[in-house]
Design an enzyme around this catalytic site. Structure first.
Site, mmCIF file in Angstrom:
data_model
loop_
_atom_site.group_PDB
_atom_site.id
_atom_site.type_symbol
_atom_site.label_atom_id
_atom_site.label_comp_id
_atom_site.label_asym_id
_atom_site.label_seq_id
_atom_site.Cartn_x
_atom_site.Cartn_y
_atom_site.Cartn_z
ATOM 1 C CG HIS B 257 -2.050 0.956 1.141
ATOM 2 N ND1 HIS B 257 -1.879 2.320 1.165
ATOM 3 C CD2 HIS B 257 -3.381 0.750 0.997
ATOM 4 C CE1 HIS B 257 -3.067 2.907 1.045
ATOM 5 N NE2 HIS B 257 -3.988 1.978 0.947
ATOM 6 N NE ARG B 273 -2.696 7.407 -2.123
ATOM 7 C CZ ARG B 273 -2.810 6.230 -2.721
ATOM 8 N NH1 ARG B 273 -2.615 6.140 -4.027
ATOM 9 N NH2 ARG B 273 -3.101 5.155 -2.031
#
Lengths: 252, 659
Positions: B257, B273
């Site tokens: 990740h 994000r």
């Protein structure tokens, strides 16, 4: 540049920390509860998760404790840190002195050392308070979902954030005296389902579950629960609200 | 001999196991769930950002449907996914979200009218339709064409887990907590349940079941830097491997990740994000657009993680006393947004970093996050090799994710697979194959074998320490079998792991203790985890291409001509030092979406000759059907509904589509 840590790291040698841990292994007939001291060197960014694992890896492989997510999300690691119910995984040693006392959460069945059986108690409470949406309508999988006001969904989530860590029970005056008290965790769950329009239970139905001294009328409003809740749930207002609602049912 | 009988034994109390158990229970089967921890403490609770389902309720989700979700998922997988399974999944995901809504999950909802969001670092005003008001909303996630990720603030997994767990309590399904399955009871062709160790008192017992389902999650803890919970040690997958007849598939497909906080490795959601957060380097420069002009920070996780590591290697990492990292900047989202939609992120930053993410940047570096590989099953979740054994969720290689899973697709997979596999388990129990004739001698043998394993460890007089060996294994995996791989280092890793296996046979414990001794538990699990690590490292060493999260600097291209196949790792003989690898082809001839460019990442795949042929067939089918209904076109390309239980086959209603 970004300031990473709350306290400026000491320029001198790292601190030596002494952990006084309440030890007891109920599986061992010879075991007697006692405080045992362990000394380790503090590391930068050390949490109690890191410290306890280091103690187990280097000083005593038999030490029992519970961690799962180690991120403050799952509620496994609640214990008394210097007497206060806290999530150990997100407690940083730099926020504590060099003498740290750790004990298992009171009230719950002891498994060993710092490990207690919150799971069994929480499941029993869920069964007793029927903490699920009661709605007889069949779920329509293919149809558009039922609408809900955005602010109501957020208000329900606010109460749904409970992680069943047990801190509120450990900090509860009533629970010390009433073994069957449902505690803030139980009352907050009722408040959550009471708020949710998908749950078709009436105030009278909820009264059956919490309308006595083991429920909302057992609370003495000391509100230790509110102070120690690691998720900062609005326990004070929810308990007060439920008490008014239930009192109305009881008096009618 | 302590024996418990049941129809269905579900090993694992996370979302996948709970949902499968519910499905089987509702069909009248007697079900017992085993769980290492109370189910609500499972790692499912740590899923933050959301669950993908193509409801298409929002302005940025308009036009979304199963076809778009399918394309995103297959591209995300770098064509490693089983496309029939991907179709089953995208078709069922909206049903799963709606079921969870009925069960009380407080999904965030669409608010009509204009609202400001951050897209590509610019403030943009979106206008939500009146007709959508109050329906389930969605946020943006990596590798998707639409805003499709349904969410509950950033506590989505928590809310889902509590709702499903409460449903199992309502259904009266017993959960035996603090129990670990330590081996499967089987005769080489059929599984009859498991030998189980009580983690409170150390006692072993036999759970005899007509059907057994492994839903134990991933194995991230074989890595040093991982977002995974401490219970994610892969023991469920390991006991399946140790049967010798059940393969683990694509174990080399390990996801990293992009945004684990550094150095603790705790996840902060992709939603950061998705909602507009940026990645910055030592100079404060937003570097992702330099590498990925199309999707920038929202390319798939494998691509973003790789670009981040490359940027650090190019000397652009920031540095603190623990090493190099990059910055995640969500300050531009504003305090109000962070306080309502990213509150777990805020808490994590506060408690573990001592920073306020509304004002300060978050130090991040990629860390192991997800295991695409696992127990190989068919589309109904039945494990290869043993009748009566099933698997679902992260523990399984169903194969929805191929070589890279999209964010929001795993927590969705848990409930979707649980719905489908739970029905298959009930079907199995209701069929003649579900009848069982089990010998008590077999059960006793399995129990005694497990007992012997533990006794050998607690009697061991060696000088090796399990905790030390575990840390060495984790370091090897992170350093040599990580984001960027090379044949030489992989070979060295395989050798080093084999040496650890030899040393693990020389463990001596600190003493004998009554109850479930944590040191003994660690020593026992280490043996299993080393086998998994060898499957990962050996699979990665043998796979001479780059695909999704498996990146080889010595073979940087995806090679469909030679490697469009799934690795199957077997361990038929306990004495053999390495797993035996076999491969199964992914047939292009049956694909709805033949291999191509993903729309992000490098564009240099070595093509398979069948790709052009299949593409021509698909073009001809589409031309022939012209303006036909999209479901009819899809059915002509690759039928899948027959693989689903009958009640999950219907079309999904949307604002612009009826059911």
């Amino acid at each position: 540049m970004i300031k990473l840590f709350r306290r400026t790291p000491a320029s001198q040698a790292p601190r030596r920390l002494t952990f006084s841990i309440l030890r007891h292994n109920p599986a061992d007939p010879a075991s007697r509860p006692q405080l045992q001291d362990f000394e380790i060197e503090e590391a930068e960014g050390m949490t109690l998760f890191i410290a306890l694992n280091e103690i187990r890896a280097t000083l005593d492989g038999s030490l029992q404790f519970d961690f799962v997510c180690r991120a403050g999300i799952c509620g496994s690691c609640a214990m008394l840190v210097n007497g206060r119910p806290s999530l150990a995984c997100r407690t940083l040693t730099r926020d504590l002195g060099t003498q740290i006392t750790l004990a298992p959460l009171p009230f719950f069945e002891l498994i060993g050392d710092l490990s207690v059986n919150t799971g069994k108690w929480m499941r029993g409470t869920s069964e007793r308070l029927q903490t699920w949406i009661h709605n007889a309508a069949p779920v329509r999988l293919d149809a558009l979902e039922e609408r809900m006001a955005p602010e109501l969904a957020e208000a329900i989530y606010e109460l749904d954030r409970c992680i069943e860590c047990g801190c509120c029970i450990a900090g509860c005056g009533t629970a010390q005296m009433r073994e069957k008290f449902v505690g803030a965790v139980g009352l907050n769950k009722i408040a959550r389902f009471h708020l949710d329009p998908r749950d078709t239970r009436s105030d009278a139905d909820f009264y059956e579950l919490i309308g006595d001294d083991d429920g909302v009328f057992g609370c003495m409003s000391l509100l230790g629960c509110h102070d120690v809740c690691p998720k900062q749930l609005p326990l004070q207002t929810q308990i007060a609200y439920l008490r008014r609602k239930m009192a109305i049912v009881g008096l009618s | 001999m302590d024996v418990i009988h049941t129809d269905v034994l579900v090993i694992g109390g996370g979302l996948a196991g709970l949902r499968a158990a519910l499905a089987a229970k509702k069909r009248g089967q007697k079900v017992i769930i085993l769980s290492l921890v109370p189910p609500k403490r499972s790692h499912s609770a740590a899923a933050q950002g959301g669950m993908q389902a193509s409801l298409g309720n929002t302005a940025k989700g308009a036009g979304d449907n199963e076809d778009v979700h399918f394309g995103d998922t297959v591209r995300g997988s770098d064509w490693g996914a089983d496309q029939e399974v991907a179709r089953m999944f995208v078709h069922t995901a909206p049903k799963a979200v709606r079921e969870l809504a009925a069960w009380g999950v407080p999904w965030n909802r669409v608010e009509r009218g204009p609202h400001d969001v951050i897209i590509d670092s610019q403030k943009v005003t979106l206008n939500e339709a009146d007709a959508a008001h109050g329906l389930i909303t969605a946020r943006d996630f990596g590798g998707t064409k639409k805003w499709r990720t349904c969410y509950v603030s950033d506590g989505t997994g928590h809310a889902m887990l509590y709702a499903v767990s409460d449903q199992t309590i309502a259904a009266g399904i017993p959960v035996h907590e603090r129990m670990e399955a330590v081996s499967l009871i089987h005769d080489g062709t059929r599984c009859y349940g498991a030998i189980v160790r009580n983690l409170t008192n150390g006692k072993l017992s036999a759970y005899v079941a007509r059907a057994t389902c492994i839903a134990t999650g991933g194995f991230g803890r074989i890595y040093q830097a991982t977002t995974n919970a401490v219970i994610n040690e892969g023991i469920g997958a390991a006991i399946a491997l140790e049967t010798g007849v059940v393969p683990l598939a694509n174990m080399e497909a390990v996801q990293f990740h992009p945004t684990a906080i550094f150095p603790a490795g705790i996840l902060v959601t992709e939603g950061c994000r998705g909602d507009g957060g940026l990645l910055r380097d030592v100079d404060g420069h937003r570097f992702m657009p330099d590498y990925e002009p199309e999707k920038k920070e929202l390319a798939s996780r494998d691509v973003v993680a790789r670009r981040m590591e490359a940027h650090i290697r190019a000397g652009k990492g920031a540095r603190n006393r623990f090493g190099e990292h990059l910055w995640l900047d969500i300050t531009l989202l504003g305090e109000a947004h962070i306080n309502s939609k990213l509150r777990e992120v805020k808490e994590i930053c506060h408690h573990f970093l001592g920073i306020d993410p509304a004002k300060q940047w978050i130090p991040v570096r990629p860390a192991q996050h997800y295991s695409m590989g696992g127990i190989r099953t068919n589309a109904q979740g039945a494990a290869y090799g043993l009748s009566g054994l099933f698997a679902c969720g992260e523990a399984a290689c169903w194969d929805l994710h191929g070589f890279n899973r999209l964010g929001g697709n795993s927590v969705a997979e848990t409930v979707v697979a649980g719905m489908i596999v739970g029905e298959a388990i009930a079907d199995f129990c209701a069929s003649p194959a579900g009848d069982m004739h089990v010998s008590t001698a077999l059960v006793r043998d399995c129990l005694e074998k497990a007992e012997a394993e533990f006794t050998a460890l607690s009697d061991g007089q060696g000088t090796e320490k399990a905790g030390q060996l575990l840390r060495e294994m984790q370091a090897i995996m992170t350093e040599q079998v990580g984001i960027v791989r090379h044949g030489e280092t992989l070979g060295a890793a395989v050798d080093a792991l084999q040496k650890l296996v030899l040393r693990s046979r020389q463990i001596g414990l600190g003493g004998r203790r009554p109850g479930a001794d944590p040191e003994l538990t660690t020593a026992w699990r280490l043996q299993k985890m080393l086998k998994l690590a060898l499957c990962v490292a050996r699979g990665a060493e043998q796979r001479c291409e780059s695909r999704g999260a498996h990146f080889r600097s010595d073979y940087p291209q995806r090679n469909d001509a030679d490697w469009l196949k799934r690795t199957l790792a077997y361990w038929p003989d306990a004495a053999q030092p390495l797993p035996s690898l076999a491969y199964e082809e992914l047939a292009i001839a049956g694909m709805e979406l033949p291999p191509g460019w993903r729309g992000y990442g490098t564009r240099d795949a070595i093509e398979h000759p069948a790709t052009a042929i299949r593409q021509a067939e698909i073009d001809a089918i589409r031309a022939r059907l012209g303006e036909a209904d999209r479901h009819a076109i899809q059915d002509a390309l690759m039928p899948f509904r027959h693989l689903l239980p009958a009640h999950l086959r219907g079309n999904n209603a949307r604002l612009d589509e009826s059911a």
